[in-house]
Design a protein around this motif. Sequence first.
Motif, PDB file in Angstrom:
ATOM      1  N   GLU A   1     -19.485 -23.812  42.741  1.00 60.97           N
ATOM      2  CA  GLU A   1     -20.594 -24.008  43.681  1.00 60.97           C
ATOM      3  C   GLU A   1     -20.605 -25.350  44.401  1.00 60.97           C
ATOM      4  OE1 GLU A   1     -22.590 -21.448  40.266  1.00 60.97           O
ATOM      5  OE2 GLU A   1     -21.475 -23.339  40.242  1.00 60.97           O
TER       6      GLU A   1
ATOM      7  N   ASP B   1     -24.786 -21.380  46.361  1.00 63.25           N
ATOM      8  CA  ASP B   1     -24.639 -20.103  45.658  1.00 63.25           C
ATOM      9  C   ASP B   1     -23.458 -19.413  46.316  1.00 63.25           C
ATOM     10  OD1 ASP B   1     -24.812 -17.275  45.170  1.00 63.25           O
ATOM     11  OD2 ASP B   1     -26.849 -17.600  44.417  1.00 63.25           O
TER      12      ASP B   1
ATOM     13  N   LEU C   1     -28.807 -26.322  42.341  1.00 60.85           N
ATOM     14  CA  LEU C   1     -28.732 -25.322  43.402  1.00 60.85           C
ATOM     15  C   LEU C   1     -30.105 -25.153  44.035  1.00 60.85           C
ATOM     16  CD1 LEU C   1     -26.617 -22.656  41.468  1.00 60.85           C
ATOM     17  CD2 LEU C   1     -25.767 -24.355  43.106  1.00 60.85           C
TER      18      LEU C   1
END
Length: 492
Positions: A45, A102, A221
């Motif tokens: 990621e 993501d 994230l």
Amino acid sequence: MGNNPHVLVIGGGPGGSTVAALLARSGVRVTLLERDKFPRYHIGESLLASVLSTLRLSGAYDAVAAHGFQIKRGGYFQWQNDTWRLDWSQLVDAEAWSWQVDRAEFDEILLRNATEQGAEVIEQATVREIIFDGERPTSVEWTLLGDDTVRTTEFDFLVDASGRDGLLAKRHFGMRRQHPAFRNVAVWSYWEGAQLHPDSPEGAINVTSTEEGGWFWNIPLAGGRNSVGYVVSARKAAEKLRTGELQSYYLETLGDSKPLSEMLAGATQVAEVKAEQDYSYVSDRFCGPGYALVGDSAAFLDPLLSTGVHLATYGGLVAAAAIATTLRGEMPEEEALAFYQDTARRAYTRFLVLVSRMYEQYIGSDEYFAHAKDLTAEHAGDTPEASFTRIMAGLTDVNESEGQQQRTDTGALVSEVENLHSESANLEYMGHLDMSVVWDHWRDPLADIEIEGLRVATEPVLGLTRRARTEQEVAAVARPVLAPKDAETPAR
């Protein structure tokens, strides 16, 4: 080769999508076959700053920037007894940044962009066989999910971006080599309510080593989730892997780490534990008559410095330039592909050197950062820590030049890599590499990229050239605008 040459791309990850989009934008007919239906899950990621310029060239930048991914401005490393606060804005450039993404969402944006640029994208298409005429691939046989009908697609050039499956390198040629020095396993999950170290730059990846030789990542994230994983020698985790006790092993390992325990205090695990192993490898060659390997199909090193997407998209850019030049009849294929081979291998090998030293010969940050500075010849005024940070941000690979910029000692660097792995890894392929390494320019990442007089050009179309770049080309790869400090998803 006909008047309308056809390129087939196998695989729709970042490497394949980038190649397909760039070739389609250049007027090449492109078909991309992707085994899965996007969006699909993928680990990896944390993006390097270098990715932004490639996204701009491929046409995907605006969609990625508008999506709301977590802004990333560096890293925070707690490695053995050292602490490194790698703030890109201070050590690289005030406007250096990227994203924590993501991958299911990020990869789908890139795949849809390939369609928008004119490529034909077919999902849930599994390639069953690659047909050759001598040494050159000429067609593939493939099927759609739920349909046993075997379809045949002919092409003029093949890009294998099939990732770890390695349709060419692994299945057909058998030329993929595992790195014995990096036989690691990664175990990870996702958390809500986790924290970063309070001294971290905005959205920074946090990396923490362990006494048993492993290390953790903690990646913030968007939406309040964190990706938290552990990497360790597969041998040390073998018993737990055999018994299937991943969850207990994962939580036990996290609990044994004081830094991770503090970051996860009050947090909740929100996903099952996943694991992968034996993911570090390299192919003997990255291209051949009528084909090129891009991204993970060619090589994957190690997640330590978050190089996967960087190497895939950078390799995709250079491969697309070489392929387009060949298909237009502007340069012999062998010469254009040699340019791709050299640049892609240099990028890969630079990270191999740094990761090798962290795993095998790390004796302190002063020595390690000094070694990173030895890998460069430009930005002579940089501190050793800044030199390491530029490489870690991915801002080193696309400016390997001759002429005005000084080259590093190729023989000495090759010798050092061979010494690092003389007993544990097969690095025979490195004997022929030109290991010159110089800094790239963040504002203009294609400036002065030159190997034996060749460079990447973007005007009037993407390709390789021997001429100087135009002002329009410089503008085409200028640095994207500064990401706002008050981004919607600030570091927590």
